[in-house]
Every structure is written in C-alpha cells, then in structure tokens.
Enzyme design. Structure first.
Site, PDB file in Angstrom:
ATOM      1  N   ILE A 185      68.240  31.447  48.321  1.00  0.00           N
ATOM      2  CA  ILE A 185      68.447  30.238  49.132  1.00  0.00           C
ATOM      3  C   ILE A 185      67.308  29.234  48.959  1.00  0.00           C
ATOM      4  O   ILE A 185      67.520  28.030  49.076  1.00  0.00           O
ATOM      5  CB  ILE A 185      68.672  30.597  50.618  1.00  0.00           C
ATOM      6  CG1 ILE A 185      69.303  29.405  51.343  1.00  0.00           C
ATOM      7  CG2 ILE A 185      67.386  31.078  51.283  1.00  0.00           C
ATOM      8  CD1 ILE A 185      69.972  29.748  52.639  1.00  0.00           C
ATOM      9  N   ASN A 211      63.256  33.694  63.656  1.00  0.00           N
ATOM     10  CA  ASN A 211      63.117  34.478  64.885  1.00  0.00           C
ATOM     11  C   ASN A 211      62.741  33.518  66.013  1.00  0.00           C
ATOM     12  O   ASN A 211      62.437  32.353  65.772  1.00  0.00           O
ATOM     13  CB  ASN A 211      62.091  35.604  64.708  1.00  0.00           C
ATOM     14  CG  ASN A 211      60.715  35.093  64.333  1.00  0.00           C
ATOM     15  OD1 ASN A 211      60.186  34.165  64.948  1.00  0.00           O
ATOM     16  ND2 ASN A 211      60.121  35.683  63.308  1.00  0.00           N
ATOM     17  N   GLY A 245      62.230  38.845  55.522  1.00  0.00           N
ATOM     18  CA  GLY A 245      63.544  38.494  54.991  1.00  0.00           C
ATOM     19  C   GLY A 245      63.641  37.044  54.561  1.00  0.00           C
ATOM     20  O   GLY A 245      62.730  36.489  53.953  1.00  0.00           O
ATOM     21  N   VAL A 246      64.777  36.424  54.899  1.00  0.00           N
ATOM     22  CA  VAL A 246      65.022  35.020  54.557  1.00  0.00           C
ATOM     23  C   VAL A 246      63.933  34.130  55.156  1.00  0.00           C
ATOM     24  O   VAL A 246      63.419  33.224  54.488  1.00  0.00           O
ATOM     25  CB  VAL A 246      66.422  34.575  55.059  1.00  0.00           C
ATOM     26  CG1 VAL A 246      66.600  33.073  54.947  1.00  0.00           C
ATOM     27  CG2 VAL A 246      67.518  35.297  54.291  1.00  0.00           C
ATOM     28  N   ASP A 247      63.556  34.392  56.390  1.00  0.00           N
ATOM     29  CA  ASP A 247      62.547  33.592  57.081  1.00  0.00           C
ATOM     30  C   ASP A 247      61.234  33.592  56.304  1.00  0.00           C
ATOM     31  O   ASP A 247      60.648  32.530  56.037  1.00  0.00           O
ATOM     32  CB  ASP A 247      62.352  34.158  58.494  1.00  0.00           C
ATOM     33  CG  ASP A 247      61.567  33.251  59.427  1.00  0.00           C
ATOM     34  OD1 ASP A 247      61.432  32.049  59.145  1.00  0.00           O
ATOM     35  OD2 ASP A 247      61.112  33.760  60.472  1.00  0.00           O
ATOM     36  N   TYR A 264      68.514  42.131  61.307  1.00  0.00           N
ATOM     37  CA  TYR A 264      69.076  42.111  62.662  1.00  0.00           C
ATOM     38  C   TYR A 264      70.343  42.950  62.778  1.00  0.00           C
ATOM     39  O   TYR A 264      70.850  43.157  63.870  1.00  0.00           O
ATOM     40  CB  TYR A 264      69.333  40.678  63.123  1.00  0.00           C
ATOM     41  CG  TYR A 264      68.091  39.949  63.622  1.00  0.00           C
ATOM     42  CD1 TYR A 264      66.816  40.482  63.496  1.00  0.00           C
ATOM     43  CD2 TYR A 264      68.208  38.711  64.222  1.00  0.00           C
ATOM     44  CE1 TYR A 264      65.697  39.809  63.960  1.00  0.00           C
ATOM     45  CE2 TYR A 264      67.095  38.029  64.690  1.00  0.00           C
ATOM     46  CZ  TYR A 264      65.844  38.580  64.557  1.00  0.00           C
ATOM     47  OH  TYR A 264      64.741  37.910  65.030  1.00  0.00           O
TER      48      TYR A 264
END
Length: 165
Positions: A11, A24, A32-34, A122
C-alpha cells in the site's frame, strides 16, 4: 459509485491521491500496515498525527495527515475494531470505510487505496472483512472515482476479486 479493484502489492507504493492507514487509537504508529506507512512516510506523518490527534482517534473514525515521503499526497488514518480483543461490532468496521471516504471527499481525493482494515493483527475474520469493505464502499455516496483494495498476498487479492464479481 467508484470503480473498485483488487490489487496485490504494498500500500505504501500505490500511486493514488490518498492511502488509508489501519491505525490504532493512539495515532502514534504501530505494527503491520500502520508501521509500514509511518516508516515509508517518514517523520512528517507522525508529526502531523501528534499535531492533529493529540488525544488519538476513536474506533470507527477517520482523519487525515500529510503523506510525507509517500507517493500519495495524504494518509487517511482510521481505527478499526480489535476483534481479537472482543470489539466485534461490525458497524465500527463499516464506519471505518464510510468515514475514510468522507474524509477523502473533504480533501478532494479522487483515488484511494485501502488495506483490509482489522483483518491483520486485530483478527477480524478475513471473509467478513472483505465483505464489509466491498459492501460499504459500494454503498457509500462519494466523489472518489477509483478505489483500490490492496492485498499483501495473492490469495487475499483473489478473495477480494471474487467478492467484487
């Protein structure tokens, strides 16, 4: 309704107006993505998070920051429900997609790339995470013209593509 495509990839490399971050509540980066978005976007993303979200962001809500060093102009941060921790209200998950598109409209973004929100650490069941994404994006009135649902692996991309058919 925007055109929706399933994409396999990272991404952080998407050439779109805005990418969506599965953030979060603290809005200070994470895994992860964050974590990937914060690393690729550089310190400007975190600085903007601190300035815009001093008290964090509620589950199901969305807000934006600069894209920093990312190819996208903006990052739209949204906080998905943590299924593994007992947050199983699906309306919070669908709110993430709806609110992200609303923020995209406020920004004037015409192309947006989404990850599968809450489907990673999650623990939201992947099939339902895909269904929630597709159903909500299709049902939301938006000026966004192109939506990409970005999957990290080919099997997930194929599941998303099947849900779009």
């Amino acid at each position: 309704m925007p055109s929706i495509t399933a994409v396999r990839g990272d991404i952080t490399t998407q050439q779109v107006d805005a990418i969506v971050n599965a953030a979060n509540n603290a809005m200070r980066g994470g895994g992860g993505v964050d974590g990937a978005i914060h690393r690729a976007g550089g310190p400007a993303v975190l600085e903007d998070c601190i300035a815009r979200f001093p008290d964090g962001l509620a589950t199901g809500d969305a807000g934006w920051t600069t894209g920093g060093d990312l190819p996208s102009r903006w990052v739209i941060h949204t906080v998905g429900p943590n299924f593994a921790a007992g947050q199983r209200d699906r309306s919070l998950l669908t709110s993430c997609y709806r609110r992200s598109l609303e923020v995209a409209d406020e920004l004037g973004a015409r192309s947006v790339a989404f990850p599968l929100i809450s489907a990673g650490i999650y623990g939201w069941p992947k099939g339902d995470a895909i269904a929630a994404a597709v159903e909500t994006i299709r049902a939301t009135r938006t000026s966004v013209e192109e939506v990409r649902i970005v999957a990290f692996d080919q099997a997930t991309r194929a599941q998303v593509a099947a849900a779009l058919d």
